[in-house]
Design a protein around this motif. Structure first.
Motif: not given
Lengths: 183, 76
Positions: B75-76, B69-70, A56-57, A12-19
């Motif tokens: 999620g966190s 929002a994205l 991102a996905l 999730l951290r990786v995806v958030r950074l990419l996003l």
């Protein structure tokens, strides 16, 4: 838009950074495509959301980082078309959604810029939808003809013809407004 | 080259895709034809205007709101 994949914390951290990175790099271009297809700020923002989530996905499927811009714009275009299909409406009158003024400009420049943006927006609204997007992708977003063809799922010749006709149509519209072509 | 020929080839000319012979013919025609020269100038001006003013304005507030929002949706 709910995620269809569950991630562990590290993923999730990786995806958030990419996003975050994709958004910073491409949001203005994605929003441009979304708005010029849907003509609705709310729908355009929905397209932005779904585009970057999908981007991102699916980013691992992109094999050439240099093609990231046309790739993400292709996603945006498809998402925007999907919105139109769900809505089944004609593009709305852009006059009801005034373009915002860039506050960093001096007052006179801001007025001129806002007026030009309004006139251009009206002219774009009067164009064939595929010709409009072709001109936006080529002359605003700077895509090559080949990249534009890929985004719009057209053959190269068809893409060039859309740009040609779109530029001609837009020129005539702006000439009629006295914005270009003054003698 | 006739005016209608240049009109058909205008995008290719602006994109630098004409072969040298056709490009020379186009340049020669534009030098002699005020009407086509005006169309060429107006088309270039149109492309410049699009590049400068063709994007709907997004301010930082809009961008931050969409990004929040994205990330919240992820999620966190």
């Amino acid at each position: 838009m709910p995620a269809t994949t569950t991630f562990n914390d590290a993923e999730l951290r990786v995806v958030r950074l990419l996003l975050h990175r994709l958004f910073v790099d491409h949001v203005d271009a994605v929003y441009n495509v979304a708005y010029r297809v849907t003509w609705d700020r709310g729908d355009a923002e929905d397209v932005v959301q779904s585009t970057f989530l999908k981007g991102a996905l699916r980013h691992a499927q992109l094999d050439d980082g240099n093609r990231e811009r046309p790739w993400i714009l292709q996603v945006a275009y498809r998402e925007a078309i999907a919105v139109l299909r769900r809505r089944r409406e004609v593009p709305t009158d852009p006059d009801v959604m005034p373009e915002r003024v860039c506050i960093e400009l001096a007052p006179d420049e801001a007025l001129v810029s806002a007026e030009l943006a309004r006139v251009i927006g009206q002219a774009l609204a009067g164009m064939d939808s595929t010709e409009r997007l072709a001109v936006v992708l080529r002359d605003v977003e700077g895509l090559s003809m080949r990249e534009l063809a890929e985004v719009m799922a057209l053959g190269l010749s068809a893409a060039k013809m859309r740009v040609h006709r779109g530029r001609d149509s837009l020129r005539r519209l702006l000439e009629s407004e006295g914005v270009v072509g003054a003698v | 080259m006739r005016c209608e020929d240049l009109a058909d080839q205008l995008t290719a000319f602006l994109e630098g895709e004409l072969d040298p012979q056709l490009e020379t013919a186009a340049i020669d025609h534009i030098a002699e034809c005020a009407a086509c020269d005006r169309v060429l100038s107006a088309t270039r001006d149109t492309a410049r205007l699009m590049a400068d003013h063709g994007r709907p304005v997004l301010d930082d507030h809009d961008r931050n709101r969409m990004l929040d929002a994205l990330l919240d949706g992820l999620g966190s």
